[in-house]
Design a protein around this motif. Structure first.
Motif, PDB file in Angstrom:
ATOM      1  N   PHE A 190       0.858  -1.179   0.000  1.00 11.13           N
ATOM      2  CA  PHE A 190       0.000   0.000   0.000  1.00 11.13           C
ATOM      3  C   PHE A 190       0.898   1.234   0.000  1.00 11.13           C
ATOM      4  CE2 PHE A 190      -3.107   2.873   2.308  1.00 11.13           C
ATOM      5  CZ  PHE A 190      -3.949   3.005   1.207  1.00 11.13           C
ATOM      6  N   LYS A 191       0.956   1.936  -1.108  1.00 11.92           N
ATOM      7  CA  LYS A 191       1.923   3.022  -1.294  1.00 11.92           C
ATOM      8  C   LYS A 191       1.826   4.146  -0.260  1.00 11.92           C
ATOM      9  CE  LYS A 191       2.895   2.407  -6.209  1.00 11.92           C
ATOM     10  NZ  LYS A 191       2.901   3.054  -7.553  1.00 11.92           N
ATOM     11  N   PRO A 192       0.623   4.608   0.126  1.00  6.97           N
ATOM     12  CA  PRO A 192       0.576   5.682   1.135  1.00  6.97           C
ATOM     13  C   PRO A 192       1.280   5.316   2.435  1.00  6.97           C
ATOM     14  CG  PRO A 192      -1.544   5.500   0.053  1.00  6.97           C
ATOM     15  CD  PRO A 192      -0.716   4.339  -0.429  1.00  6.97           C
ATOM     16  N   LEU A 193       1.209   4.059   2.851  1.00  3.20           N
ATOM     17  CA  LEU A 193       1.912   3.639   4.065  1.00  3.20           C
ATOM     18  C   LEU A 193       3.423   3.703   3.860  1.00  3.20           C
ATOM     19  CD1 LEU A 193      -0.190   0.575   5.309  1.00  3.20           C
ATOM     20  CD2 LEU A 193      -0.224   2.937   6.145  1.00  3.20           C
ATOM     21  N   ARG A 194       3.885   3.274   2.687  1.00  8.01           N
ATOM     22  CA  ARG A 194       5.317   3.335   2.388  1.00  8.01           C
ATOM     23  C   ARG A 194       5.795   4.785   2.337  1.00  8.01           C
ATOM     24  NH1 ARG A 194       4.615  -0.278  -2.037  1.00  8.01           N
ATOM     25  NH2 ARG A 194       5.515   1.325  -3.401  1.00  8.01           N
ATOM     26  N   TRP A 195       4.993   5.649   1.737  1.00  9.00           N
ATOM     27  CA  TRP A 195       5.366   7.064   1.655  1.00  9.00           C
ATOM     28  C   TRP A 195       5.452   7.683   3.047  1.00  9.00           C
ATOM     29  CZ3 TRP A 195       1.307   8.174  -2.737  1.00  9.00           C
ATOM     30  CH2 TRP A 195       1.818   7.647  -3.933  1.00  9.00           C
ATOM     31  N   PHE A 196       4.463   7.372   3.886  1.00 15.12           N
ATOM     32  CA  PHE A 196       4.474   7.919   5.250  1.00 15.12           C
ATOM     33  C   PHE A 196       5.726   7.470   6.002  1.00 15.12           C
ATOM     34  CE2 PHE A 196       3.689   7.100   9.760  1.00 15.12           C
ATOM     35  CZ  PHE A 196       3.361   8.377  10.195  1.00 15.12           C
ATOM     36  N   ALA A 197       6.051   6.182   5.927  1.00 14.42           N
ATOM     37  CA  ALA A 197       7.222   5.658   6.634  1.00 14.42           C
ATOM     38  C   ALA A 197       8.511   6.268   6.101  1.00 14.42           C
ATOM     39  CB  ALA A 197       7.258   4.136   6.512  1.00 14.42           C
ATOM     40  N   ASP A 198       8.586   6.450   4.789  1.00 15.73           N
ATOM     41  CA  ASP A 198       9.789   7.038   4.200  1.00 15.73           C
ATOM     42  C   ASP A 198       9.958   8.504   4.603  1.00 15.73           C
ATOM     43  OD1 ASP A 198      10.421   4.651   2.971  1.00 15.73           O
ATOM     44  OD2 ASP A 198       9.478   5.184   1.052  1.00 15.73           O
ATOM     45  N   VAL A 199       8.862   9.258   4.601  1.00 16.66           N
ATOM     46  CA  VAL A 199       8.935  10.662   5.008  1.00 16.66           C
ATOM     47  C   VAL A 199       9.297  10.771   6.483  1.00 16.66           C
ATOM     48  CG1 VAL A 199       7.594  12.771   5.336  1.00 16.66           C
ATOM     49  CG2 VAL A 199       7.368  11.464   3.221  1.00 16.66           C
ATOM     50  N   TYR A 200       8.676   9.947   7.296  1.00 20.98           N
ATOM     51  CA  TYR A 200       8.981   9.934   8.737  1.00 20.98           C
ATOM     52  C   TYR A 200      10.468   9.686   8.959  1.00 20.98           C
ATOM     53  CZ  TYR A 200       8.950   8.385  13.609  1.00 20.98           C
ATOM     54  OH  TYR A 200       9.214   8.250  14.945  1.00 20.98           O
ATOM     55  N   THR A 201      11.010   8.675   8.297  1.00 22.28           N
ATOM     56  CA  THR A 201      12.419   8.338   8.469  1.00 22.28           C
ATOM     57  C   THR A 201      13.320   9.465   7.994  1.00 22.28           C
ATOM     58  OG1 THR A 201      11.923   5.977   8.205  1.00 22.28           O
ATOM     59  CG2 THR A 201      14.205   6.663   7.880  1.00 22.28           C
ATOM     60  N   SER A 202      12.988  10.053   6.860  1.00 21.44           N
ATOM     61  CA  SER A 202      13.835  11.126   6.320  1.00 21.44           C
ATOM     62  C   SER A 202      13.851  12.339   7.238  1.00 21.44           C
ATOM     63  CB  SER A 202      13.350  11.517   4.920  1.00 21.44           C
ATOM     64  OG  SER A 202      12.063  12.119   4.968  1.00 21.44           O
ATOM     65  N   VAL A 203      12.718  12.645   7.855  1.00 20.42           N
ATOM     66  CA  VAL A 203      12.653  13.813   8.746  1.00 20.42           C
ATOM     67  C   VAL A 203      13.523  13.599   9.978  1.00 20.42           C
ATOM     68  CG1 VAL A 203      11.152  15.119  10.294  1.00 20.42           C
ATOM     69  CG2 VAL A 203      10.396  14.603   7.969  1.00 20.42           C
ATOM     70  N   PHE A 204      13.397  12.438  10.623  1.00 20.04           N
ATOM     71  CA  PHE A 204      14.123  12.209  11.865  1.00 20.04           C
ATOM     72  C   PHE A 204      15.591  11.879  11.624  1.00 20.04           C
ATOM     73  CE2 PHE A 204       9.876  11.915  13.612  1.00 20.04           C
ATOM     74  CZ  PHE A 204      10.048  12.456  14.881  1.00 20.04           C
ATOM     75  N   ARG A 205      15.917  11.369  10.453  1.00 18.49           N
ATOM     76  CA  ARG A 205      17.330  11.130  10.142  1.00 18.49           C
ATOM     77  C   ARG A 205      17.998  12.367   9.569  1.00 18.49           C
ATOM     78  NH1 ARG A 205      17.784   5.540   6.837  1.00 18.49           N
ATOM     79  NH2 ARG A 205      19.987   6.076   7.021  1.00 18.49           N
ATOM     80  N   GLY A 206      17.216  13.314   9.098  1.00 19.39           N
ATOM     81  CA  GLY A 206      17.777  14.494   8.439  1.00 19.39           C
ATOM     82  C   GLY A 206      17.872  15.728   9.303  1.00 19.39           C
ATOM     83  N   THR A 207      17.438  15.632  10.575  1.00 19.55           N
ATOM     84  CA  THR A 207      17.524  16.771  11.487  1.00 19.55           C
ATOM     85  C   THR A 207      18.304  16.368  12.735  1.00 19.55           C
ATOM     86  OG1 THR A 207      15.372  16.164  12.443  1.00 19.55           O
ATOM     87  CG2 THR A 207      15.385  17.814  10.688  1.00 19.55           C
ATOM     88  N   PRO A 208      19.000  17.315  13.368  1.00 16.90           N
ATOM     89  CA  PRO A 208      19.795  16.986  14.555  1.00 16.90           C
ATOM     90  C   PRO A 208      18.921  16.500  15.709  1.00 16.90           C
ATOM     91  CG  PRO A 208      20.428  19.121  13.654  1.00 16.90           C
ATOM     92  CD  PRO A 208      19.169  18.715  12.953  1.00 16.90           C
ATOM     93  N   LEU A 209      19.446  15.541  16.441  1.00 15.06           N
ATOM     94  CA  LEU A 209      18.707  14.981  17.570  1.00 15.06           C
ATOM     95  C   LEU A 209      18.455  16.024  18.650  1.00 15.06           C
ATOM     96  CD1 LEU A 209      17.446  12.611  19.071  1.00 15.06           C
ATOM     97  CD2 LEU A 209      19.745  11.926  19.800  1.00 15.06           C
ATOM     98  N   ILE A 210      19.438  16.859  18.909  1.00 16.67           N
ATOM     99  CA  ILE A 210      19.266  17.870  19.950  1.00 16.67           C
ATOM    100  C   ILE A 210      18.207  18.897  19.555  1.00 16.67           C
ATOM    101  CG2 ILE A 210      21.072  19.437  19.099  1.00 16.67           C
ATOM    102  CD1 ILE A 210      21.846  19.866  22.065  1.00 16.67           C
ATOM    103  N   LEU A 211      18.051  19.150  18.247  1.00 20.28           N
ATOM    104  CA  LEU A 211      16.993  20.041  17.783  1.00 20.28           C
ATOM    105  C   LEU A 211      15.623  19.404  18.020  1.00 20.28           C
ATOM    106  CD1 LEU A 211      15.900  22.501  16.244  1.00 20.28           C
ATOM    107  CD2 LEU A 211      16.314  21.255  14.118  1.00 20.28           C
ATOM    108  N   GLN A 212      15.498  18.115  17.743  1.00 19.15           N
ATOM    109  CA  GLN A 212      14.243  17.411  17.995  1.00 19.15           C
ATOM    110  C   GLN A 212      13.885  17.443  19.479  1.00 19.15           C
ATOM    111  OE1 GLN A 212      14.910  13.484  16.403  1.00 19.15           O
ATOM    112  NE2 GLN A 212      15.715  14.296  14.469  1.00 19.15           N
ATOM    113  N   LEU A 213      14.902  17.251  20.328  1.00 19.64           N
ATOM    114  CA  LEU A 213      14.672  17.269  21.774  1.00 19.64           C
ATOM    115  C   LEU A 213      14.209  18.647  22.230  1.00 19.64           C
ATOM    116  CD1 LEU A 213      14.884  15.918  24.551  1.00 19.64           C
ATOM    117  CD2 LEU A 213      17.314  16.524  24.578  1.00 19.64           C
TER     118      LEU A 213
END
Length: 236
Positions: free
Chosen positions: A65-88
């Protein structure tokens, strides 16, 4: 003046500057050690919630189901592409602004690290799922085994055995990175060492003690993981 004479004349002042006295922090050692409980609790909760979310995200990533794959990919890219201390910082400072309710440093740390570790662990779990022989899926489907049961009893157990070392590395990284929660006031090992350093006006001794504590915790986790991995291998 030759080089040896220069070194001899310079050495006493330099040695005098190394004013190290671990006796000054001796009364504060129990206080610093008390942060171990907070560090371990934070690591355990973050790992459990992050691992559960990572499994869900990995299912999304292998879904047809493509929307689920897109959501997971976007989620991963956001959290891997921003600093952890910024997220905190965003979760700790923005949550009261958006919801009107305060949040503790420990709660903000658990939420942040769980969401962040899920992004990384989901990629590891996805790789483990795809590494399982497709023939086993086809055999399960031939026998009429449903998809949820197939993933739970056939695919995931084999995938976890293959990716266990990678998950252990993620847990070790989570334990070390837990020191970041000291920036939002959580009284973990790092924060308590900083408090003692500020009170005593010495930094090397308490921070070195904190480093030793983290090293011992990481080595303990590593030894436990190796024993668990060997037990898993023997059960094959």
């Amino acid at each position: 003046m030759d080089c040896s004479t220069f070194i001899l004349e310079l050495s006493p002042p330099l040695l005098g500057q190394l004013n190290l006295d671990f006796g000054k922090i001796a009364p504060n050692i129990p206080y610093i050690l008390g942060g171990i409980q907070v560090t371990l609790l934070f690591t355990l909760l973050s790992a459990l919630f992050g691992f559960a979310l990572a499994i869900v995200l990995s299912f999304f990533k292998v879904s047809t189901f493509k929307p689920l794959r897109w959501f997971a990919d976007v989620y991963t890219s956001v959290f891997r592409g921003t600093p952890l201390i910024l997220q905190l910082a965003l979760i700790y400072f923005a949550t009261p602004q958006l919801t009107g309710y305060p949040i503790s440093g420990l709660q903000a740390g658990v939420i942040t690290f769980a969401l962040n570790s899920a992004a990384y662990s989901s990629e590891t779990i996805r790789g483990g799922i795809l590494a399982v022989d497709k023939g086993q899926r086809e055999a399960a489907q031939t026998l009429g085994v449903g998809y949820p049961m197939m993933m739970k009893d056939i695919i995931l157990p084999q995938a976890f055995k293959n990716i266990l070392p990678a998950l252990v590395n993620d847990s070790i990284a989570l334990l070390k990175d837990s020191a970041l929660v000291s920036t939002v006031g959580a009284l973990d090992v790092m924060r308590r060492a900083q408090i003692v350093a500020a009170e005593k006006f010495i930094y090397f001794e308490p921070l070195l003690l904190a480093g030793v504590i983290y090293y011992v915790l990481v080595m303990g986790l590593t030894l436990f993981a190796r024993r668990f991995e060997r037990r898993m291998r023997r059960s094959d």
